[in-house]
Each structure stands twice: as structure tokens, then as C-alpha cells.
Scaffold this motif. Structure first.
Motif, PDB file in Angstrom:
ATOM      1  N   ALA A 163       0.958  -1.300  -0.071  1.00  0.00           N
ATOM      2  CA  ALA A 163       0.125   0.084   0.068  1.00  0.00           C
ATOM      3  C   ALA A 163       0.966   1.184   0.016  1.00  0.00           C
ATOM      4  CB  ALA A 163      -0.935  -0.180   1.172  1.00  0.00           C
ATOM      5  N   LEU A 164       2.021   1.048   0.651  1.00  0.00           N
ATOM      6  CA  LEU A 164       2.851   2.327   0.479  1.00  0.00           C
ATOM      7  C   LEU A 164       3.524   2.714  -0.769  1.00  0.00           C
ATOM      8  CD1 LEU A 164       4.893   4.333   1.925  1.00  0.00           C
ATOM      9  CD2 LEU A 164       6.533   2.264   2.505  1.00  0.00           C
ATOM     10  N   TYR A 165       3.882   1.640  -1.392  1.00  0.00           N
ATOM     11  CA  TYR A 165       4.511   2.038  -2.765  1.00  0.00           C
ATOM     12  C   TYR A 165       3.385   2.305  -3.718  1.00  0.00           C
ATOM     13  CZ  TYR A 165       9.118   0.759  -1.271  1.00  0.00           C
ATOM     14  OH  TYR A 165      10.166   0.879  -0.625  1.00  0.00           O
ATOM     15  N   GLY A 166       2.240   1.733  -3.592  1.00  0.00           N
ATOM     16  CA  GLY A 166       0.927   2.225  -4.364  1.00  0.00           C
ATOM     17  C   GLY A 166       0.599   3.583  -4.123  1.00  0.00           C
ATOM     18  N   PHE A 167       0.683   4.052  -2.659  1.00  0.00           N
ATOM     19  CA  PHE A 167       0.629   5.666  -2.453  1.00  0.00           C
ATOM     20  C   PHE A 167       1.605   6.453  -3.235  1.00  0.00           C
ATOM     21  CE2 PHE A 167       2.013   9.054   0.348  1.00  0.00           C
ATOM     22  CZ  PHE A 167       0.780   9.783   0.473  1.00  0.00           C
ATOM     23  N   LEU A 168       2.923   6.150  -3.091  1.00  0.00           N
ATOM     24  CA  LEU A 168       3.986   6.828  -3.728  1.00  0.00           C
ATOM     25  C   LEU A 168       3.913   6.761  -5.180  1.00  0.00           C
ATOM     26  CD1 LEU A 168       6.944   5.234  -1.545  1.00  0.00           C
ATOM     27  CD2 LEU A 168       5.981   7.801  -1.500  1.00  0.00           C
ATOM     28  N   ASP A 169       3.284   5.890  -5.815  1.00  0.00           N
ATOM     29  CA  ASP A 169       3.113   5.852  -7.279  1.00  0.00           C
ATOM     30  C   ASP A 169       2.155   7.279  -7.534  1.00  0.00           C
ATOM     31  OD1 ASP A 169       4.593   3.616  -7.785  1.00  0.00           O
ATOM     32  OD2 ASP A 169       3.110   2.405  -7.812  1.00  0.00           O
ATOM     33  N   LEU A 170       1.074   7.461  -6.904  1.00  0.00           N
ATOM     34  CA  LEU A 170       0.390   8.654  -7.051  1.00  0.00           C
ATOM     35  C   LEU A 170       0.832   9.887  -6.437  1.00  0.00           C
ATOM     36  CD1 LEU A 170      -3.090   6.849  -6.208  1.00  0.00           C
ATOM     37  CD2 LEU A 170      -1.864   6.997  -8.474  1.00  0.00           C
ATOM     38  N   LEU A 171       1.839   9.909  -5.842  1.00  0.00           N
ATOM     39  CA  LEU A 171       2.395  11.137  -5.201  1.00  0.00           C
ATOM     40  C   LEU A 171       3.043  12.056  -6.016  1.00  0.00           C
ATOM     41  CD1 LEU A 171       2.315  12.683  -2.505  1.00  0.00           C
ATOM     42  CD2 LEU A 171       4.613  11.476  -1.868  1.00  0.00           C
ATOM     43  N   GLU A 172       2.800  13.130  -6.198  1.00  0.00           N
ATOM     44  CA  GLU A 172       3.575  14.075  -6.822  1.00  0.00           C
ATOM     45  C   GLU A 172       5.046  14.426  -6.048  1.00  0.00           C
ATOM     46  OE1 GLU A 172       3.635  15.139  -9.980  1.00  0.00           O
ATOM     47  OE2 GLU A 172       1.524  14.431 -10.532  1.00  0.00           O
ATOM     48  N   PRO A 173       6.216  14.008  -6.419  1.00  0.00           N
ATOM     49  CA  PRO A 173       7.246  14.514  -5.669  1.00  0.00           C
ATOM     50  C   PRO A 173       7.302  15.900  -5.361  1.00  0.00           C
ATOM     51  CG  PRO A 173       8.054  12.834  -7.428  1.00  0.00           C
ATOM     52  CD  PRO A 173       6.556  13.430  -7.592  1.00  0.00           C
ATOM     53  N   ALA A 174       7.234  16.696  -6.161  1.00  0.00           N
ATOM     54  CA  ALA A 174       7.327  18.331  -5.918  1.00  0.00           C
ATOM     55  C   ALA A 174       6.497  18.618  -4.689  1.00  0.00           C
ATOM     56  CB  ALA A 174       6.706  19.145  -6.895  1.00  0.00           C
ATOM     57  N   SER A 175       5.298  17.853  -4.194  1.00  0.00           N
ATOM     58  CA  SER A 175       4.348  18.124  -3.179  1.00  0.00           C
ATOM     59  C   SER A 175       4.986  17.969  -1.866  1.00  0.00           C
ATOM     60  CB  SER A 175       3.048  17.357  -3.330  1.00  0.00           C
ATOM     61  OG  SER A 175       3.548  15.738  -3.132  1.00  0.00           O
ATOM     62  N   LEU A 176       6.226  16.961  -1.999  1.00  0.00           N
ATOM     63  CA  LEU A 176       6.994  17.101  -0.682  1.00  0.00           C
ATOM     64  C   LEU A 176       7.699  18.183  -0.137  1.00  0.00           C
ATOM     65  CD1 LEU A 176       7.978  13.204  -1.379  1.00  0.00           C
ATOM     66  CD2 LEU A 176       7.013  13.898   0.782  1.00  0.00           C
ATOM     67  N   ALA A 177       7.936  19.081  -1.074  1.00  0.00           N
ATOM     68  CA  ALA A 177       8.798  20.261  -0.482  1.00  0.00           C
ATOM     69  C   ALA A 177       8.216  20.826   0.485  1.00  0.00           C
ATOM     70  CB  ALA A 177       8.797  21.038  -1.842  1.00  0.00           C
ATOM     71  N   GLY A 178       6.979  21.068   0.632  1.00  0.00           N
ATOM     72  CA  GLY A 178       5.909  21.583   1.721  1.00  0.00           C
ATOM     73  C   GLY A 178       6.171  20.538   2.955  1.00  0.00           C
ATOM     74  N   GLY A 179       6.373  19.354   2.770  1.00  0.00           N
ATOM     75  CA  GLY A 179       6.528  18.580   3.921  1.00  0.00           C
ATOM     76  C   GLY A 179       5.271  17.487   4.273  1.00  0.00           C
ATOM     77  N   TYR A 180       5.586  16.307   4.810  1.00  0.00           N
ATOM     78  CA  TYR A 180       4.612  15.447   5.226  1.00  0.00           C
ATOM     79  C   TYR A 180       4.927  14.854   6.406  1.00  0.00           C
ATOM     80  CZ  TYR A 180       2.086  14.625   0.661  1.00  0.00           C
ATOM     81  OH  TYR A 180       1.287  14.810  -0.444  1.00  0.00           O
ATOM     82  N   VAL A 181       3.682  14.420   7.209  1.00  0.00           N
ATOM     83  CA  VAL A 181       3.796  13.750   8.541  1.00  0.00           C
ATOM     84  C   VAL A 181       3.575  12.189   8.299  1.00  0.00           C
ATOM     85  CG1 VAL A 181       2.650  13.486  10.705  1.00  0.00           C
ATOM     86  CG2 VAL A 181       3.424  15.856   9.861  1.00  0.00           C
ATOM     87  N   VAL A 182       4.254  11.527   8.938  1.00  0.00           N
ATOM     88  CA  VAL A 182       4.208   9.981   8.896  1.00  0.00           C
ATOM     89  C   VAL A 182       3.993   9.759  10.140  1.00  0.00           C
ATOM     90  CG1 VAL A 182       4.995   7.798   7.994  1.00  0.00           C
ATOM     91  CG2 VAL A 182       5.792   9.850   6.620  1.00  0.00           C
ATOM     92  N   GLU A 183       2.861   9.090  10.567  1.00  0.00           N
ATOM     93  CA  GLU A 183       2.831   8.797  12.250  1.00  0.00           C
ATOM     94  C   GLU A 183       1.862   7.649  12.190  1.00  0.00           C
ATOM     95  OE1 GLU A 183       1.237  12.326  13.865  1.00  0.00           O
ATOM     96  OE2 GLU A 183      -0.890  11.814  13.200  1.00  0.00           O
ATOM     97  N   GLU A 184       1.999   6.959  13.399  1.00  0.00           N
ATOM     98  CA  GLU A 184       1.131   5.664  13.722  1.00  0.00           C
ATOM     99  C   GLU A 184      -0.219   5.982  13.907  1.00  0.00           C
ATOM    100  OE1 GLU A 184       1.489   4.470  17.755  1.00  0.00           O
ATOM    101  OE2 GLU A 184       2.090   6.321  18.576  1.00  0.00           O
ATOM    102  N   ASP A 185      -1.226   5.056  13.039  1.00  0.00           N
ATOM    103  CA  ASP A 185      -2.473   5.386  13.072  1.00  0.00           C
ATOM    104  C   ASP A 185      -3.068   4.844  14.148  1.00  0.00           C
ATOM    105  OD1 ASP A 185      -4.956   6.011  11.577  1.00  0.00           O
ATOM    106  OD2 ASP A 185      -5.300   3.834  11.545  1.00  0.00           O
TER     107      ASP A 185
END
Length: 363
Positions: A163-185
Motif C-alpha cells: 500500500a505504501l508503494y501504491g501511495f507513492l506511485d500517485l504522489l507528486e514528488p514536488a508536493s513533498l517540498a512542503g512536508g509530510y507527516v508520517v505517524e502511527e494510526d
């Protein structure tokens, strides 16, 4: 006292701009001054006699001047040195000391917040997102959130590496410049609101719960906040609360607030902290501050009703107030004390935003 309330706006959906104007007028009424609508962003800080009502936290790096020139009586919201400091990313450390981060990143803040936030990392590159996600997936499901998302949007729950790599396939790399949070659900979770607002000589502090709803696109969305507010600061609020669990939630928000002032040099008149209580993948109950809001927010309509009540009645010890966001074609409740928006938003569709003062408690 400032003699003009100025709505400081930018490029936002029409329902947010309408809410800004509605609450700006309400603030002008409470302050007993005139209201000037639709000022250009460049106007912030250029007129000394103005009280500002922005839709976003003000970042000094955008050319608004020196922090020393402003205080909490200059605006409804907050001021920070850098724009990233007003987003979710400040709640967590980097995944590694050498990981990419914005200029002026406060490396020690994540460690200081560790006891009052969920397990997680802030990331700014695909490589760091993968490293953070794989680290946390070893212990259970994770939630990935854009730093700029609000209202329950821009979040994805990921259960495994596929699921992680499926999410990354749809993620625009440029959007990461603003930052993402990865935390436990978290499961069986409730989100609480802890806040404090200052307007002229009145300070209120509050504790309440958030409600989620479904928007016109059948997606989860913020539905409102109901809270109990007291006159005074954090100690007045903890003194009023009788529930030990509620007190722990408030103290988590207070610690976050203290660190924001000490480390980030925050200046703010309106402060709201989302605090989640839920169960992690190992069955442990946790309290975690999810994010901060140092700007006009979803609960601000109710906050202004609470401020008005305390301003009018010195004998009040506490009030209950609530904000509501309802999607679909409907009318505000007949007991609505303040209607912020009722109509068709080009992006969100038909919606209604209003607030009510629900109860008063006298000394």
C-alpha cells in the motif's frame, strides 16, 4: 486600542473568504471599531492603527517585518518566523539527523514534544518518507498527512509496504517540498480541542470535542467543535475541569503551547491544539497532540460568541459554545447566534457554517 479591523486575505475558497468577512465584522463589533474588508496581503504590518484578521498564520519570512514590532493585540491569530512552523511538520522529528529539512529547522523541538505526540516523523523527500514509513509499519498501520492539509483532508492510512508503494506511485514528488507527516494510526479515536483566545482585555481558555462529518463529495470533513470555555488562562481551565483525563489532555496542549512560545518565538492571540486520544496497534491508549492552529479556525465562530458572553457578563464563570459545518442544502438552525456562510461554494458545493452559545454558568 486599534481602531480598524482589517481582513487580510489571499487565494482561498469562497466559503472561507465569506467566513473571514463574517468573523471580521464580529470582531469589529466586539472591539467597538470599524471594519475594512479585503485588504491586500502586502498591507499587513503597514498600518499601525489596524487590527488584522488573517486566514493564515503570519510568517515573518514573507517580508512582514520584525517580530518585535507585533504583539498579540495586533491580530486574531499568530505570527511565526518561518511558514513551515505553522504546519503539522513541527510536531515530529526528522527520520535521521542528516535528513532534508527547511532552513531554520528546530532540531531539538521534536525530542521535546515526544511525550505528548504520537510516534512519527516529518519528511521532505521521497527517500525519507519511505524510511519513516517502513520504520513505523514494523509496529502497525500508519497515517500519512500533507503538512498543509486541513479539515480531515489530505490523509491516507497505509497498512503494509504494498500500500505504501501504491501511495507513492500517485504522489507528486514536488508536493513533498512542503512536508509530510508520517505517524502511527490510532483506533477508537476521539479528537479534542484545547484552545486559548485573547481579545483586548478578555482571555478565555477552553476544552471540547471535534465532530467529523461527510462532505458533498462523500469524503470525511470537519463538522464542528463544541467546547466549555472559562475566563482566564490554562490554570483557570484546569481548575474548572473535574475530570482527570480532560485535565491531562489540556496539559498536553499547554506543553505544546509553552514550547511553541519558547522555541519558535510564537506570538499569538488565537491558539488551538487538536489532541487525539485513541488506541495504538499494540492496544495501548495514548494522548497525542496532532497539530496546532494559530489562525482563524473552524471553532472561531464559537470562540467569538464565548468572548462576547464574557465581555457582556462579568459574573460568568464558564460558557458552552459550538460551531457547526453542515454540507448539503439546508438552513442554519433556528437558534444560530452567528451565521458565517450559507450558500453554494464553487468547490465544496452547498454548505452552512454557523455557531451557537449553548449554555452559561454563573459564579
Amino acid at each position: 486600542m486599534k481602531n480598524v479591523v482589517l481582513a487580510y486575505a489571499g487565494d482561498h475558497p469562497s466559503h472561507k473568504l465569506a467566513t473571514l468577512a463574517s468573523l471580521g465584522r464580529k470582531i469589529a463589533e466586539l472591539k467597538g471599531c470599524t471594519f475594512l474588508e479585503a485588504a491586500l496581503p502586502a498591507a499587513f504590518g503597514t498600518m499601525a492603527d489596524c487590527y488584522y484578521v488573517p486566514l493564515e498564520t503570519i510568517a515573518l519570512e514573507d517580508g512582514t517585518g520584525d517580530r518585535a514590532a507585533f504583539n498579540c493585540h495586533d491580530l486574531f491569530g499568530g505570527i511565526v518566523p518561518n511558514a513551515f512552523m505553522a504546519t503539522k511538520v513541527i510536531s515530529h522529528p526528522l527520520v535521521a539527523d542528516a535528513a532534508h529539512a527547511p532552513a531554520n529547522w528546530q532540531h531539538g523541538l521534536g525530542a521535546q514534544l515526544e511525550k505528548i505526540v504520537l510516534e512519527g516523523f516529518s519528511v521532505f523527500t521521497t527517500k525519507d518518507l519511505i524510511r519513516a514509513a517502513e520504520d513505523l509499519l514494523a509496529r502497525g498501520r500508519i497515517r500519512v498527512k500533507s503538512a498543509l492539509a486541513d479539515g480531515g483532508r489530505g490523509q491516507t492510512v497505509i497498512a503494509d509496504r504494498m500500500a505504501l508503494y501504491g501511495f507513492l506511485d500517485l504522489l507528486e514528488p514536488a508536493s513533498l517540498a512542503g512536508g509530510y507527516v508520517v505517524e502511527e494510526d490510532m483506533e477508537e479515536a476521539t479528537t479534542y480541542s484545547v484552545g486559548q483566545v485573547i481579545l483586548d482585555d478578555v482571555c478565555i481558555s477552553y476544552f471540547g470535542t471535534q465532530k467529523m462529518t461527510t462532505n458533498n463529495h462523500n469524503q470525511p470533513a470537519y463538522g464542528g467543535t463544541r467546547f466549555c470555555a472559562v475566563r482566564g488562562g490554562w490554570s483557570a481551565l484546569t481548575g474548572w475541569l473535574k475530570d482527570a483525563a480532560a485535565t491531562r489532555i489540556v496539559l498536553a496542549g499547554k506543553l505544546y503551547d509553552d514550547l511553541a512560545h519558547d522555541v519558535l518565538k510564537l506570538v499569538a492571540s488565537r491558539k488551538n491544539y487538536d489532541v487525539l486520544v485513541g488506541t495504538d496497534s499494540r492496544g495501548k491508549r495514548k494522548i497525542g497532540v496532532l497539530e496546532q492552529s494559530w489562525r482563524l479556525g473552524g471553532a472561531s465562530s464559537a470562540e467569538l460568541l464565548a468572548l462576547e458572553a464574557f465581555k457582556e457578563k462579568p459574573s460568568l464563570a464558564a460558557v458552552e459554545a459550538a460551531s457547526y459545518e453542515v454540507f448539503g442544502r439546508t438552513e442554519p438552525a433556528t437558534r444560530a447566534d452567528l451565521v458565517c456562510f450559507a450558500g453554494e461554494d464553487p468547490q465544496e458545493g452547498p454548505m452552512t457554517k454557523y455557531a451557537r452559545l449553548e449554555a452559561r454558568y454563573h459564579v
